[in-house]
Design a protein around this motif. Structure first.
Motif, PDB file in Angstrom:
ATOM      1  N   PRO A 199     -30.193 -13.495  41.364  1.00 36.65           N
ATOM      2  CA  PRO A 199     -29.808 -12.192  40.973  1.00 36.65           C
ATOM      3  C   PRO A 199     -31.193 -11.768  40.055  1.00 36.65           C
ATOM      4  CG  PRO A 199     -28.932 -14.004  39.353  1.00 36.65           C
ATOM      5  CD  PRO A 199     -29.205 -14.507  40.444  1.00 36.65           C
ATOM      6  N   VAL A 200     -31.542 -10.605  40.059  1.00 34.86           N
ATOM      7  CA  VAL A 200     -32.671  -9.876  39.549  1.00 34.86           C
ATOM      8  C   VAL A 200     -32.193  -9.694  38.065  1.00 34.86           C
ATOM      9  CG1 VAL A 200     -33.935  -7.888  39.260  1.00 34.86           C
ATOM     10  CG2 VAL A 200     -33.173  -8.572  41.539  1.00 34.86           C
ATOM     11  N   TYR A 201     -33.134 -10.224  36.981  1.00 38.13           N
ATOM     12  CA  TYR A 201     -32.990  -9.888  35.848  1.00 38.13           C
ATOM     13  C   TYR A 201     -33.491  -8.945  35.228  1.00 38.13           C
ATOM     14  CZ  TYR A 201     -31.681 -15.115  36.124  1.00 38.13           C
ATOM     15  OH  TYR A 201     -31.072 -16.195  36.506  1.00 38.13           O
ATOM     16  N   PRO A 202     -32.545  -8.109  34.250  1.00 41.71           N
ATOM     17  CA  PRO A 202     -33.083  -6.783  33.662  1.00 41.71           C
ATOM     18  C   PRO A 202     -33.753  -7.027  32.171  1.00 41.71           C
ATOM     19  CG  PRO A 202     -30.897  -7.167  33.176  1.00 41.71           C
ATOM     20  CD  PRO A 202     -31.228  -8.416  34.079  1.00 41.71           C
ATOM     21  N   GLY A 203     -33.933  -8.337  31.877  1.00 41.98           N
ATOM     22  CA  GLY A 203     -34.684  -8.520  30.647  1.00 41.98           C
ATOM     23  C   GLY A 203     -33.802  -9.483  29.809  1.00 41.98           C
ATOM     24  N   PRO A 204     -34.200  -9.745  28.556  1.00 38.38           N
ATOM     25  CA  PRO A 204     -35.167  -9.095  28.061  1.00 38.38           C
ATOM     26  C   PRO A 204     -36.567  -9.217  28.355  1.00 38.38           C
ATOM     27  CG  PRO A 204     -34.401 -10.748  26.387  1.00 38.38           C
ATOM     28  CD  PRO A 204     -33.513 -10.776  27.752  1.00 38.38           C
ATOM     29  N   ALA A 205     -37.505  -8.318  28.334  1.00 45.99           N
ATOM     30  CA  ALA A 205     -38.831  -8.786  28.788  1.00 45.99           C
ATOM     31  C   ALA A 205     -39.843  -7.463  28.196  1.00 45.99           C
ATOM     32  CB  ALA A 205     -38.723  -8.548  30.338  1.00 45.99           C
ATOM     33  N   VAL A 206     -40.870  -7.983  28.219  1.00 51.26           N
ATOM     34  CA  VAL A 206     -41.917  -6.917  27.773  1.00 51.26           C
ATOM     35  C   VAL A 206     -42.042  -5.951  29.167  1.00 51.26           C
ATOM     36  CG1 VAL A 206     -44.331  -6.630  27.100  1.00 51.26           C
ATOM     37  CG2 VAL A 206     -43.020  -8.600  26.223  1.00 51.26           C
ATOM     38  N   THR A 207     -42.216  -4.558  28.742  1.00 55.17           N
ATOM     39  CA  THR A 207     -42.195  -3.638  29.741  1.00 55.17           C
ATOM     40  C   THR A 207     -43.527  -2.699  29.342  1.00 55.17           C
ATOM     41  OG1 THR A 207     -40.390  -2.368  28.992  1.00 55.17           O
ATOM     42  CG2 THR A 207     -39.886  -3.975  30.653  1.00 55.17           C
ATOM     43  N   ALA A 208     -44.117  -2.882  28.145  1.00 51.99           N
ATOM     44  CA  ALA A 208     -45.037  -1.807  27.710  1.00 51.99           C
ATOM     45  C   ALA A 208     -46.118  -1.496  29.198  1.00 51.99           C
ATOM     46  CB  ALA A 208     -45.565  -2.424  26.673  1.00 51.99           C
ATOM     47  N   LEU A 236     -50.806  -6.174  29.735  1.00 54.58           N
ATOM     48  CA  LEU A 236     -51.239  -7.475  30.401  1.00 54.58           C
ATOM     49  C   LEU A 236     -51.668  -8.478  29.659  1.00 54.58           C
ATOM     50  CD1 LEU A 236     -52.951  -8.093  33.192  1.00 54.58           C
ATOM     51  CD2 LEU A 236     -54.741  -7.349  32.140  1.00 54.58           C
ATOM     52  N   ASN A 237     -52.075  -8.434  28.489  1.00 56.99           N
ATOM     53  CA  ASN A 237     -52.291  -9.461  27.506  1.00 56.99           C
ATOM     54  C   ASN A 237     -51.125 -10.124  26.781  1.00 56.99           C
ATOM     55  OD1 ASN A 237     -55.113  -9.305  28.206  1.00 56.99           O
ATOM     56  ND2 ASN A 237     -55.301  -7.834  26.607  1.00 56.99           N
ATOM     57  N   ILE A 238     -49.851  -9.801  27.228  1.00 55.10           N
ATOM     58  CA  ILE A 238     -48.619 -10.389  26.747  1.00 55.10           C
ATOM     59  C   ILE A 238     -48.132 -11.277  27.521  1.00 55.10           C
ATOM     60  CG2 ILE A 238     -46.401  -9.763  25.681  1.00 55.10           C
ATOM     61  CD1 ILE A 238     -48.658  -8.554  24.197  1.00 55.10           C
ATOM     62  N   ILE A 239     -48.305 -12.766  27.373  1.00 58.26           N
ATOM     63  CA  ILE A 239     -47.844 -13.636  28.420  1.00 58.26           C
ATOM     64  C   ILE A 239     -46.163 -13.809  27.714  1.00 58.26           C
ATOM     65  CG2 ILE A 239     -48.111 -15.920  28.960  1.00 58.26           C
ATOM     66  CD1 ILE A 239     -50.275 -14.306  30.020  1.00 58.26           C
ATOM     67  N   GLY A 240     -45.593 -13.782  28.816  1.00 61.20           N
ATOM     68  CA  GLY A 240     -44.049 -14.023  28.517  1.00 61.20           C
ATOM     69  C   GLY A 240     -43.212 -13.199  29.694  1.00 61.20           C
ATOM     70  N   PRO A 241     -41.879 -13.286  29.532  1.00 60.02           N
ATOM     71  CA  PRO A 241     -40.935 -12.697  30.405  1.00 60.02           C
ATOM     72  C   PRO A 241     -41.309 -11.176  30.895  1.00 60.02           C
ATOM     73  CG  PRO A 241     -39.764 -13.824  28.885  1.00 60.02           C
ATOM     74  CD  PRO A 241     -41.279 -13.822  28.347  1.00 60.02           C
ATOM     75  N   SER A 273     -46.647 -13.024  34.626  1.00 63.33           N
ATOM     76  CA  SER A 273     -47.652 -12.716  33.599  1.00 63.33           C
ATOM     77  C   SER A 273     -48.832 -13.339  33.679  1.00 63.33           C
ATOM     78  CB  SER A 273     -46.965 -12.592  32.149  1.00 63.33           C
ATOM     79  OG  SER A 273     -46.904 -13.994  31.604  1.00 63.33           O
ATOM     80  N   MET A 274     -48.914 -14.652  33.850  1.00 62.27           N
ATOM     81  CA  MET A 274     -50.090 -15.448  34.033  1.00 62.27           C
ATOM     82  C   MET A 274     -50.913 -15.188  35.224  1.00 62.27           C
ATOM     83  SD  MET A 274     -48.943 -19.194  32.382  1.00 62.27           S
ATOM     84  CE  MET A 274     -47.604 -19.372  33.126  1.00 62.27           C
ATOM     85  N   LEU A 275     -50.139 -15.121  36.275  1.00 62.76           N
ATOM     86  CA  LEU A 275     -50.630 -14.582  37.455  1.00 62.76           C
ATOM     87  C   LEU A 275     -51.422 -13.204  37.510  1.00 62.76           C
ATOM     88  CD1 LEU A 275     -48.009 -15.775  40.124  1.00 62.76           C
ATOM     89  CD2 LEU A 275     -50.108 -16.762  39.745  1.00 62.76           C
ATOM     90  N   ASN A 276     -50.786 -12.201  36.831  1.00 62.86           N
ATOM     91  CA  ASN A 276     -51.431 -11.047  36.749  1.00 62.86           C
ATOM     92  C   ASN A 276     -52.585 -10.997  35.829  1.00 62.86           C
ATOM     93  OD1 ASN A 276     -49.326  -9.787  38.230  1.00 62.86           O
ATOM     94  ND2 ASN A 276     -48.181  -9.140  36.318  1.00 62.86           N
ATOM     95  N   TRP A 277     -52.617 -11.749  34.779  1.00 62.01           N
ATOM     96  CA  TRP A 277     -53.795 -11.807  33.959  1.00 62.01           C
ATOM     97  C   TRP A 277     -55.051 -12.547  34.461  1.00 62.01           C
ATOM     98  CZ3 TRP A 277     -57.449 -14.888  31.550  1.00 62.01           C
ATOM     99  CH2 TRP A 277     -57.964 -14.668  30.645  1.00 62.01           C
ATOM    100  N   MET A 278     -54.631 -13.404  35.299  1.00 66.98           N
ATOM    101  CA  MET A 278     -55.641 -14.036  36.074  1.00 66.98           C
ATOM    102  C   MET A 278     -56.392 -13.238  37.098  1.00 66.98           C
ATOM    103  SD  MET A 278     -57.654 -16.819  35.779  1.00 66.98           S
ATOM    104  CE  MET A 278     -59.125 -16.075  36.225  1.00 66.98           C
ATOM    105  N   ARG A 279     -55.287 -12.530  37.619  1.00 64.70           N
ATOM    106  CA  ARG A 279     -55.867 -11.563  38.895  1.00 64.70           C
ATOM    107  C   ARG A 279     -56.857 -10.652  38.402  1.00 64.70           C
ATOM    108  NH1 ARG A 279     -53.998 -10.587  44.096  1.00 64.70           N
ATOM    109  NH2 ARG A 279     -54.323 -12.973  43.969  1.00 64.70           N
ATOM    110  N   ASP A 280     -56.397  -9.909  37.154  1.00 66.58           N
ATOM    111  CA  ASP A 280     -57.254  -9.153  36.491  1.00 66.58           C
ATOM    112  C   ASP A 280     -58.642  -9.577  36.298  1.00 66.58           C
ATOM    113  OD1 ASP A 280     -57.143  -6.084  35.282  1.00 66.58           O
ATOM    114  OD2 ASP A 280     -58.073  -7.425  33.629  1.00 66.58           O
ATOM    115  N   THR A 281     -58.524 -10.835  35.657  1.00 63.98           N
ATOM    116  CA  THR A 281     -59.675 -11.526  35.424  1.00 63.98           C
ATOM    117  C   THR A 281     -60.641 -11.794  36.335  1.00 63.98           C
ATOM    118  OG1 THR A 281     -58.510 -12.569  33.556  1.00 63.98           O
ATOM    119  CG2 THR A 281     -60.867 -13.354  34.052  1.00 63.98           C
TER     120      THR A 281
END
Length: 215
Positions: A31-40, A44-49, A62-70
């Protein structure tokens, strides 16, 4: 028998051979999870759900996104000449390394999402990704003449597929252990963290080459 460590494995996995294997599919969709999660917007600098993913998968995303931006930051504005620059006979170009990252992620998609074994590659993937995965002489001869958007589009296309597949799965899938992996017992979380760590490794190489560009 020589021990196959992580570095040797990723190098050897570039030798795409289409084996006679069957394709295994994962039963069902998580299933797709609606949260709780950071959605701001600027999270990018918030590692977590993250919204749309199970908690641990969201953290991985979140880690993959951070590294790709870097890794994309230092290549902004690079010309074709910059991307094609070969520092010496043993070097890879920045462009080739960017395509190599997309190829590596594609390998882990085929393995973890489709259940394909090492060497059991679709012919279209062999044709598209084998040179980039292997790097070296073939990449120096063949991966050149492309602008930055060519590489960014390849990375984006592969990543979008990863995110779509992650959204179908749950934390139980992420924690599933592969007892037969060449490094030893390894779960899907570790395999995908390696994709992130692999980009970190090449990030250092890209920055090293950038500092030596003739331009």
């Amino acid at each position: 028998m020589k021990t196959l460590n992580r570095r040797n494995f990723i190098k050897q996995s570039s030798l795409f051979t289409v084996g006679a294997g069957s394709m295994f599919t994962l039963a069902g969709a998580a299933p797709v999870y609606p949260g709780p999660a950071v959605t701001a917007k600027n999270d990018l600098n918030i590692i977590g759900p993250k919204e749309g993913f199970s908690p641990q998968i969201g953290t991985l995303v979140s880690m993959l996104n951070w590294m790709r931006d870097t890794i994309l930051y230092p290549v902004k504005g690079m010309s074709v000449e910059d991307l094609d620059y070969i520092h010496d006979g043993n070097s890879n170009s920045i462009g080739a390394m960017l395509l190599h990252l997309a190829a590596t992620e594609r390998f882990y998609q085929l393995h973890t999402f489709e259940g394909r074994k090492w060497g059991d590659w679709p012919k279209e993937d062999v044709k598209k990704w084998s040179v980039a995965s292997g790097l070296g002489d073939k990449a120096r001869k063949n991966i050149k003449g492309h602008d930055l958007d060519f590489y960014l589009d390849a990375l984006k296309e592969v990543r979008e597929h990863s995110l779509a597949e992650f959204a179908k799965r749950d934390d139980e899938w992420l924690m599933k252990v592969d007892e037969d992996w060449p490094w030893g017992p390894t779960n899907n979380y570790c395999k995908w963290f390696h994709v992130c760590e692999h980009e970190s490794n090449h990030n250092g190489q890209v920055k090293w080459l950038r500092s030596r560009l003739p331009s």
